[in-house]
Design a protein around this motif. Structure first.
Motif, PDB file in Angstrom:
ATOM      1  N   LEU A  25     -22.144 -10.551  -6.213  1.00 31.90           N
ATOM      2  CA  LEU A  25     -22.913 -10.959  -7.383  1.00 31.90           C
ATOM      3  C   LEU A  25     -22.632 -12.420  -7.678  1.00 31.90           C
ATOM      4  CD1 LEU A  25     -22.579  -8.250 -10.179  1.00 31.90           C
ATOM      5  CD2 LEU A  25     -24.693  -9.294  -9.428  1.00 31.90           C
ATOM      6  N   HIS A  26     -23.685 -13.148  -7.971  1.00 34.76           N
ATOM      7  CA  HIS A  26     -23.501 -14.550  -8.339  1.00 34.76           C
ATOM      8  C   HIS A  26     -24.358 -14.835  -9.567  1.00 34.76           C
ATOM      9  CE1 HIS A  26     -23.087 -18.879  -8.027  1.00 34.76           C
ATOM     10  NE2 HIS A  26     -24.413 -18.996  -8.056  1.00 34.76           N
ATOM     11  N   LEU A  27     -23.689 -15.205 -10.666  1.00 31.63           N
ATOM     12  CA  LEU A  27     -24.399 -15.559 -11.890  1.00 31.63           C
ATOM     13  C   LEU A  27     -24.110 -17.017 -12.196  1.00 31.63           C
ATOM     14  CD1 LEU A  27     -23.917 -12.361 -12.150  1.00 31.63           C
ATOM     15  CD2 LEU A  27     -24.306 -12.724 -14.587  1.00 31.63           C
ATOM     16  N   GLU A  28     -25.168 -17.760 -12.476  1.00 36.81           N
ATOM     17  CA  GLU A  28     -24.984 -19.178 -12.751  1.00 36.81           C
ATOM     18  C   GLU A  28     -25.895 -19.566 -13.919  1.00 36.81           C
ATOM     19  OE1 GLU A  28     -25.302 -21.554  -9.234  1.00 36.81           O
ATOM     20  OE2 GLU A  28     -25.620 -23.382 -10.387  1.00 36.81           O
ATOM     21  N   GLY A  29     -25.253 -19.952 -15.017  1.00 36.50           N
ATOM     22  CA  GLY A  29     -26.006 -20.391 -16.200  1.00 36.50           C
ATOM     23  C   GLY A  29     -26.881 -19.300 -16.785  1.00 36.50           C
ATOM     24  N   LEU A  54     -25.853 -13.690 -24.755  1.00 38.09           N
ATOM     25  CA  LEU A  54     -25.013 -14.261 -23.689  1.00 38.09           C
ATOM     26  C   LEU A  54     -25.481 -15.689 -23.442  1.00 38.09           C
ATOM     27  CD1 LEU A  54     -25.120 -11.318 -21.097  1.00 38.09           C
ATOM     28  CD2 LEU A  54     -23.247 -11.862 -22.665  1.00 38.09           C
ATOM     29  N   SER A  55     -24.523 -16.588 -23.294  1.00 36.34           N
ATOM     30  CA  SER A  55     -24.954 -17.959 -23.016  1.00 36.34           C
ATOM     31  C   SER A  55     -24.153 -18.548 -21.857  1.00 36.34           C
ATOM     32  CB  SER A  55     -24.809 -18.825 -24.269  1.00 36.34           C
ATOM     33  OG  SER A  55     -23.476 -18.857 -24.696  1.00 36.34           O
ATOM     34  N   SER A  56     -24.866 -19.178 -20.951  1.00 29.59           N
ATOM     35  CA  SER A  56     -24.274 -19.909 -19.811  1.00 29.59           C
ATOM     36  C   SER A  56     -23.185 -19.119 -19.094  1.00 29.59           C
ATOM     37  CB  SER A  56     -23.689 -21.243 -20.288  1.00 29.59           C
ATOM     38  OG  SER A  56     -24.709 -22.037 -20.838  1.00 29.59           O
ATOM     39  N   ILE A  57     -23.527 -17.943 -18.663  1.00 31.07           N
ATOM     40  CA  ILE A  57     -22.538 -17.111 -17.954  1.00 31.07           C
ATOM     41  C   ILE A  57     -22.494 -17.528 -16.487  1.00 31.07           C
ATOM     42  CG2 ILE A  57     -21.940 -14.758 -17.235  1.00 31.07           C
ATOM     43  CD1 ILE A  57     -21.709 -15.028 -20.216  1.00 31.07           C
ATOM     44  N   ASP A  58     -21.316 -17.885 -16.037  1.00 31.52           N
ATOM     45  CA  ASP A  58     -21.097 -18.159 -14.612  1.00 31.52           C
ATOM     46  C   ASP A  58     -20.088 -17.127 -14.120  1.00 31.52           C
ATOM     47  OD1 ASP A  58     -22.711 -20.425 -14.719  1.00 31.52           O
ATOM     48  OD2 ASP A  58     -21.028 -21.706 -15.327  1.00 31.52           O
ATOM     49  N   LEU A  59     -20.448 -16.415 -13.094  1.00 31.69           N
ATOM     50  CA  LEU A  59     -19.544 -15.354 -12.611  1.00 31.69           C
ATOM     51  C   LEU A  59     -19.844 -15.050 -11.149  1.00 31.69           C
ATOM     52  CD1 LEU A  59     -17.441 -13.055 -13.190  1.00 31.69           C
ATOM     53  CD2 LEU A  59     -19.390 -11.619 -13.831  1.00 31.69           C
ATOM     54  N   ASP A  60     -18.827 -14.898 -10.369  1.00 30.10           N
ATOM     55  CA  ASP A  60     -18.964 -14.422  -8.990  1.00 30.10           C
ATOM     56  C   ASP A  60     -18.142 -13.159  -8.842  1.00 30.10           C
ATOM     57  OD1 ASP A  60     -20.647 -16.270  -7.547  1.00 30.10           O
ATOM     58  OD2 ASP A  60     -19.106 -17.770  -8.006  1.00 30.10           O
ATOM     59  N   VAL A  61     -18.713 -12.148  -8.252  1.00 24.50           N
ATOM     60  CA  VAL A  61     -17.977 -10.913  -7.958  1.00 24.50           C
ATOM     61  C   VAL A  61     -18.085 -10.685  -6.460  1.00 24.50           C
ATOM     62  CG1 VAL A  61     -17.790  -8.436  -8.365  1.00 24.50           C
ATOM     63  CG2 VAL A  61     -18.505  -9.943 -10.234  1.00 24.50           C
ATOM     64  N   THR A 116     -21.598  -5.101 -23.263  1.00 23.64           N
ATOM     65  CA  THR A 116     -22.520  -4.114 -22.678  1.00 23.64           C
ATOM     66  C   THR A 116     -23.788  -4.795 -22.148  1.00 23.64           C
ATOM     67  OG1 THR A 116     -21.678  -2.475 -24.219  1.00 23.64           O
ATOM     68  CG2 THR A 116     -23.734  -1.956 -23.128  1.00 23.64           C
ATOM     69  N   THR A 117     -24.234  -5.834 -22.836  1.00 21.80           N
ATOM     70  CA  THR A 117     -25.401  -6.583 -22.352  1.00 21.80           C
ATOM     71  C   THR A 117     -25.104  -7.190 -20.984  1.00 21.80           C
ATOM     72  OG1 THR A 117     -26.004  -7.091 -24.632  1.00 21.80           O
ATOM     73  CG2 THR A 117     -27.024  -8.440 -22.917  1.00 21.80           C
ATOM     74  N   LEU A 118     -23.895  -7.732 -20.850  1.00 20.58           N
ATOM     75  CA  LEU A 118     -23.505  -8.310 -19.559  1.00 20.58           C
ATOM     76  C   LEU A 118     -23.463  -7.228 -18.481  1.00 20.58           C
ATOM     77  CD1 LEU A 118     -22.507 -10.650 -17.814  1.00 20.58           C
ATOM     78  CD2 LEU A 118     -20.177 -10.196 -18.632  1.00 20.58           C
ATOM     79  N   LEU A 119     -22.921  -6.084 -18.864  1.00 22.08           N
ATOM     80  CA  LEU A 119     -22.837  -4.979 -17.895  1.00 22.08           C
ATOM     81  C   LEU A 119     -24.244  -4.544 -17.450  1.00 22.08           C
ATOM     82  CD1 LEU A 119     -20.307  -3.322 -16.863  1.00 22.08           C
ATOM     83  CD2 LEU A 119     -21.226  -1.473 -18.232  1.00 22.08           C
ATOM     84  N   ASN A 120     -25.176  -4.515 -18.402  1.00 20.65           N
ATOM     85  CA  ASN A 120     -26.545  -4.135 -18.064  1.00 20.65           C
ATOM     86  C   ASN A 120     -27.187  -5.152 -17.119  1.00 20.65           C
ATOM     87  OD1 ASN A 120     -26.539  -1.799 -19.597  1.00 20.65           O
ATOM     88  ND2 ASN A 120     -27.144  -2.865 -21.461  1.00 20.65           N
TER      89      ASN A 120
END
Lengths: 231, 408
Positions: free
Chosen positions: A4-8, A24-31, A48-52
Motif C-alpha cells: 500500500l502506498h498513500l501519498e498526500g 484525514l489530511s495529507s496522509i503519507d503511508l507505506d505498508v 476508522t476512516t483511514l482503515l476504510n
C-alpha cells in the motif's frame, strides 16, 4: 514489496449548510508485505476512516493511493470489490459474524465470492481454517453459542480464509477481556506471520499497539510516526 | 466463464441460505404469494370449467360448430311432400354423416296421476352426438331401436321421477295416448336442465311419425320437421349456399326454404369467450397485484434489518451486482416455491367434486382436465412477481454504503 502506498491522501465530508469537514489530511503511508503496523488515536481522530480507505471500502477525496502499485481511483467499483475480497481481510471489533449461520458457514462466506478451487472447495478450506484457529470441534455452532473469544477466532478465520495480503484489524480485542484479548492477538500475529500478510491494527490499547513493529498515531486527521522498528 | 459459473451458483446458495435462515419472513412472503398464485390459477382453472359449461350448454341447444338448420314449407305452411327424397339426396351428394330431422311436438303420456302433455322431440340417430346429449341411465338410440315395434323413448329425469324411477333393466314402459294408444319402452334417462320443470322425451323421428302421422294441416299440433346438419366449419358457408340453391330448385317457387347456421359460434366474431377471459384475467391480475404489494412490503421492511449483513458481505468482496442478484434471487426462489404450493392448492380446489358441481351447475358432462396453461400462468406469474418484488429491495441493497452498513 510495497503493498500500500498513500501519498498526500485527504478525506473530507461535505456537510449541509457548513464548510466541508476534513477527517484525514495529507496522509503519507507505506505498508509492505509482512509489515506490522499499529495505529492509535482518540475517538474521532479518523482511525476508522483511514482503515476504510486502506481496505478499499472508501475513496480518498484527494491524493494518491496505490494498492500493489495500482492506482485505486482507476479501478472500477466491481474491480475494487473483487480486489478487496481477494487481498484484504477485515477483523472487526464487534466480530460481525452473520447470525443464524454456523461457524463453518461464516468462514465459508468470503469464499462464496471467490472463483475456481477456492469457490468449489470452500467447505474443505473453511474447515481447515477453523481447525487452524482451534475451532475444529465447533464447526456447526451458531455465533450465539460461542464465547466472545471463540466468536473473534471465527472472525479471524473468516478474514484469513482467502489468504489476504493485507489484514485490517479494527479494535480486534475491544470486546474481549484482557486475557482472551492476548490470546486472540497471539493468534492473529501467528496466522499473519504464517501467511506473510501485512497486519494493520487500530487500537486504543497500548499493549496491543506495542506488538507491532511500526507505531503510528492519528491525531485530528494527521498521521504521525511514533516509532519504527526495523523488520 | 469460471466467474459467471461461481457467481451464479454462489448467488443461489446465498439465496437458499437466506430462505433457510429467515424462515418466518419467508413464510410470511410465501403465504401472500401462494394465496395470490392459488387465486390466479384457480380462477383460470375455474374459468376453463365455466367455459366448458357454457360451451356444452350452447352445443346442447344450438348444436356444435358448425350446425346448419334447413327449414322448408309450402306457401300454406305444410311440409313439401318431396322433402324426404330431397333430404336424402342432399346428404348423399355432400357426404354429410351427421344429420337429423327434428320434429317438435307434444305427446300425451299417461302417468299414474293422470295424462299429461309431454314435450317430445323426434330425431334421427346422429342427433345425440350433434347435440352432445349424455344420458345418466341407459344409452342413446341405436340401430336396433329403429326396428322396435314398441318405440323406444329417452326421457328426462323429471319424466323418470314421475314413472317412479324404475330400473331400466326391467324395460319400463310408458303409455302414449293418441288416436292409437301406443306403449313405448323407456331405454334411457337424460338429466333435466336446471330450468326444466316438466317431463320431456326424445323419440326416433320415424317412430314418432308412425304413431302421429306428419300432418299437412298447420292448425294441428306440430308443423313440418326442420333438418339439422353438423358440418366442418370451413365449408359451412358454401354448404349453406349450396343447400339453399339445391332444395329451393327442387321444390320450386311455391315453397319457402331457409338454410341457416345456428350454432353459438355463428353469432360470435373471433373468440366467443374473449370477454369472459378478459374479465377473469383482470380479476386474477388484481389478486396477484395485491400479493406482490404484500411481498414488496415485507421485503423492504426486512431489508432494513439486513443492511449490516449486506455491508459485511461487501467487505468480503461481494460486488454491487452480486448483492443485487442475490437479493433478487432470494425473492425469486421464495416466490417460485410459493408458486408451486399455490398451483398445487389450486389443482386440489378446482378438481374437488364440490367446486366442479358448483361451477358446472349440471351443465358439464365432459369435465376438462386441469388446464396446463393455468399452472404455467401461475408459475410464470410467481416468478415474474418474485423478480419484480425483488427488484426494489435489490436496488435499495445496492445503494447501501458499505461503511454505514457495517456500523448499522
Amino acid at each position: 514489496m510495497t503493498l500500500l502506498h498513500l501519498e498526500g491522501v485527504t478525506r473530507t465530508v461535505q456537510l449541509i449548510d457548513a464548510p466541508p469537514l476534513t477527517i484525514l489530511s495529507s496522509i503519507d503511508l507505506d505498508v509492505d508485505i509482512g509489515d506490522r503496523v499499529s495505529i492509535v488515536g482518540r475517538s474521532g481522530s479518523g482511525k476508522t476512516t483511514l482503515l476504510n480507505l486502506l481496505g478499499l471500502l472508501d475513496n480518498p477525496t484527494s491524493g494518491t493511493m496505490l494498492f500493489e502499485d495500482r492506482p485505486v481511483h482507476s479501478l472500477s467499483s466491481g474491480a475494487r470489490d473483487r480486489l478487496r475480497g481477494r487481498a484484504v481481510g477485515f477483523i472487526f471489533q464487534q466480530f460481525n459474524l452473520l447470525q443464524g449461520r454456523t461457524a463453518l458457514e461464516n468462514v465459508m462466506t468470503p469464499l462464496l465470492y471467490a472463483e475456481g478451487r477456492q469457490f468449489w472447495q470452500r467447505a474443505r478450506i473453511a474447515t481447515e481454517m477453523l481447525e487452524r484457529v482451534g475451532l475444529g470441534d465447533r464447526l456447526g455452532s451458531l455465533p450465539d453459542r460461542l464465547s466472545g473469544g471463540e466468536q473473534q477466532r471465527v472472525a479471524i478465520a473468516r478474514s484469513l480464509v482467502r489468504g489476504p495480503r493485507l489484514i485490517l484489524a479494527d479494535e480486534p480485542t475491544g470486546a474481549l477481556d484482557l486475557e482472551t484479548g492476548e490470546t486472540v492477538m497471539d493468534l492473529i500475529d501467528d496466522v499473519a506471520a504464517e501467511s506473510g500478510a501485512a497486519l494493520v491494527t487500530i487500537t486504543h490499547d497500548p499493549a496491543i499497539a506495542a506488538r507491532a513493529s511500526r507505531h503510528l498515531r492519528l491525531d485530528h486527521g494527521v498521521l504521525q510516526v511514533i516509532s519504527a522498528v526495523p523488520a | 466463464m469460471k466467474r459467471v459459473a461461481s457467481n451464479l451458483v454462489g448467488s443461489v446458495i446465498e439465496a437458499w441460505q437466506e430462505v433457510r435462515i429467515h424462515k418466518t419472513r419467508v413464510m410470511l412472503s410465501l403465504i401472500g404469494v401462494a394465496v395470490a398464485v392459488c387465486a390466479i390459477t384457480t380462477v383460470v382453472g375455474l374459468g376453463a370449467v365455466a367455459q366448458q359449461a357454457t360451451l356444452e350448454s350452447s352445443e346442447r341447444s344450438g348444436g356444435r360448430a358448425a350446425s346448419l338448420s334447413l327449414f322448408a314449407s309450402t306457401n300454406d305452411g305444410s311440409t313439401p311432400t318431396k322433402m324426404p327424397e330431397i333430404w336424402r339426396t342432399a346428404l348423399e351428394r355432400y357426404q354429410i354423416d351427421y344429420a337429423s330431422r327434428v320434429v317438435n311436438t307434444s305427446q300425451t303420456v299417461q302417468f299414474a296421476d293422470g295424462a299429461v302433455p309431454v314435450q317430445t322431440v323426434g330425431v334421427d340417430l346422429p342427433y345425440g352426438t350433434m347435440h352432445r346429449i349424455t344420458l345418466e341411465k341407459g344409452v342413446w338410440f341405436t340401430d336396433e331401436d329403429q326396428a322396435r315395434l314398441a318405440p323406444a323413448v329417452l326421457v328426462n329425469s323429471i319424466f323418470w321421477d314421475r314413472l317412479g324411477r324404475p330400473d331400466l333393466r326391467t324395460h319400463p314402459t310408458a303409455t302414449l295416448v293418441g288416436e292409437r294408444t301406443t306403449t313405448a319402452v323407456v331405454t334411457g334417462v337424460y338429466p333435466a336442465l336446471s330450468w326444466e320443470t316438466e317431463p320431456a322425451m326424445y323419440m326416433l323421428a320415424d317412430a314418432l311419425i308412425a304413431i302421429t302421422p306428419v300432418v299437412t294441416d298447420p292448425n294441428l299440433q306440430f308443423g313440418p320437421p326442420s333438418y339439422e346438419l353438423w358440418v366442418p366449419v370451413d365449408v359451412s358457408e358454401q354448404l349453406v349456399t349450396a343447400l339453399q340453391r339445391d332444395v329451393q330448385g327442387a321444390l320450386g317457387a311455391e315453397a319457402s326454404v331457409q338454410v341457416n347456421r345456428q350454432d353459438y359460434a355463428a353469432y360470435m366474431d373471433g373468440d366467443p369467450y374473449l370477454s369472459l377471459k378478459l374479465t377473469v384475467g383482470a380479476i386474477a391480475g388484481l389478486v396477484l397485484l395485491l400479493g406482490a404489494l404484500g411481498l414488496v412490503n415485507i421485503a423492504l421492511v426486512t431489508l432494513k434489518q439486513r443492511i449490516r449483513e449486506i455491508g459485511i458481505r461487501r467487505s468480503f468482496g461481494a460486488t454491487a451486482a452480486r448483492v443485487f442478484f442475490a437479493v433478487m434471487m432470494e425473492s425469486v426462489v421464495a416466490t417460485v416455491v410459493a408458486g408451486i404450493v399455490g398451483v398445487i392448492a389450486a389443482v386440489l380446489i378446482v378438481k374437488s367434486p364440490l367446486v366442479e358441481d358448483f361451477i358446472s351447475q349440471g351443465q358439464v358432462t365432459d369435465f376438462p382436465p386441469f388446464p396446463v396453461e393455468a399452472a404455467v400462468v401461475g408459475l410464470v406469474c410467481a416468478t415474474v412477481v418474485g423478480a419484480l418484488a425483488g427488484l426494489i429491495p435489490a436496488l435499495v441493497a445496492v445503494r447501501v454504503k458499505v461503511i454505514d452498513a457495517i456500523r448499522y
